[in-house]
Scaffold this motif. Structure first.
Motif, mmCIF file in Angstrom:
data_model
loop_
_atom_site.group_PDB
_atom_site.id
_atom_site.type_symbol
_atom_site.label_atom_id
_atom_site.label_comp_id
_atom_site.label_asym_id
_atom_site.label_seq_id
_atom_site.Cartn_x
_atom_site.Cartn_y
_atom_site.Cartn_z
ATOM 1 N N ASN A 32 0.820 -1.214 0.000
ATOM 2 C CA ASN A 32 0.000 0.000 0.000
ATOM 3 C C ASN A 32 0.849 1.258 0.000
ATOM 4 N N TRP A 33 1.995 1.201 0.658
ATOM 5 C CA TRP A 33 2.841 2.378 0.680
ATOM 6 C C TRP A 33 4.309 1.989 0.613
ATOM 7 N N MET A 34 5.071 2.883 0.067
ATOM 8 C CA MET A 34 6.532 2.807 0.028
ATOM 9 C C MET A 34 7.032 4.210 0.281
ATOM 10 N N THR A 52 1.846 5.939 -2.470
ATOM 11 C CA THR A 52 0.923 4.821 -2.298
ATOM 12 C C THR A 52 0.879 3.971 -3.558
ATOM 13 N N ARG A 53 0.176 2.855 -3.440
ATOM 14 C CA ARG A 53 0.027 1.971 -4.595
ATOM 15 C C ARG A 53 -0.696 2.683 -5.732
ATOM 16 N N VAL A 97 8.238 0.239 3.863
ATOM 17 C CA VAL A 97 7.166 -0.240 2.987
ATOM 18 C C VAL A 97 6.181 -1.019 3.829
ATOM 19 N N GLY A 98 4.962 -1.153 3.317
ATOM 20 C CA GLY A 98 3.988 -1.907 4.074
ATOM 21 C C GLY A 98 2.650 -2.032 3.381
ATOM 22 N N SER A 99 1.770 -2.752 4.044
ATOM 23 C CA SER A 99 0.420 -2.941 3.525
ATOM 24 C C SER A 99 -0.563 -2.929 4.691
ATOM 25 N N PHE A 101 -3.680 -4.811 4.527
ATOM 26 C CA PHE A 101 -4.293 -6.127 4.644
ATOM 27 C C PHE A 101 -3.480 -7.134 3.841
ATOM 28 N N PRO A 102 -2.724 -8.049 4.474
ATOM 29 C CA PRO A 102 -2.548 -8.107 5.924
ATOM 30 C C PRO A 102 -1.685 -6.935 6.403
ATOM 31 N N PRO A 103 -1.793 -6.591 7.672
ATOM 32 C CA PRO A 103 -0.990 -5.465 8.174
ATOM 33 C C PRO A 103 0.485 -5.826 8.245
ATOM 34 N N ARG A 104 1.281 -5.105 7.479
ATOM 35 C CA ARG A 104 2.720 -5.333 7.435
ATOM 36 C C ARG A 104 3.422 -3.992 7.380
ATOM 37 N N ASP A 105 4.585 -3.944 8.002
ATOM 38 C CA ASP A 105 5.356 -2.709 8.063
ATOM 39 C C ASP A 105 6.819 -3.100 8.161
ATOM 40 N N TYR A 106 7.601 -2.763 7.155
ATOM 41 C CA TYR A 106 8.999 -3.166 7.094
ATOM 42 C C TYR A 106 9.903 -1.954 6.936
#
Length: 117
Positions: A32-34, A52-53, A97-99, A101-106
């Motif tokens: 969703n985002w970078m 965003t995407r 970066v992350g999304s 759904f599922p919730p991810r954050d890197y």
């Protein structure tokens, strides 16, 4: 586990330019985002730029008009073009970066940018 590999930091004189790149170990098309954050010594981490995407872009106020963020889903990369660099841009820059759904954050490991006066 997603891996982020940042590159492009270094030492540059005031007014110079640098380009940061962050390669993601998986397809970025579903992220969703970078974006990029930075943290200077003694200061809080702050947003530099995000995309965003859908291509919506946000910039921190201090970098508007000087920095440009871009993402290349075919190359799984987010880049940050930095122009007219100033000493106050000196910081460690982190790729994020992350999304939802599922919730991810890197986060990446960070790359040092130093601007000499």
């Amino acid at each position: 586990q997603v891996q982020l590999v940042e590159s492009g930091g270094g030492l540059v004189q005031t007014g110079g330019s640098l380009r940061l790149s962050c390669v993601v170990s998986e397809s970025t098309s579903r992220l969703n985002w970078m974006g990029w954050y930075r943290q200077a010594p003694g200061k809080q981490r702050e947003l530099v730029a995000s995309i965003t995407r859908a291509g919506r872009i946000s910039y921190g106020d201090s970098v508007k008009g000087r920095f440009t963020i871009s993402r290349d889903n075919a190359m799984n990369t987010v880049s940050l073009e930095m122009n007219s660099l100033q000493p106050e841009d000196t910081a460690v820059y982190y790729c994020n970066v992350g999304s939802n759904f599922p919730p991810r954050d890197y986060w990446g490991q960070g790359t040092q940018v130093t601007v000499s006066s």
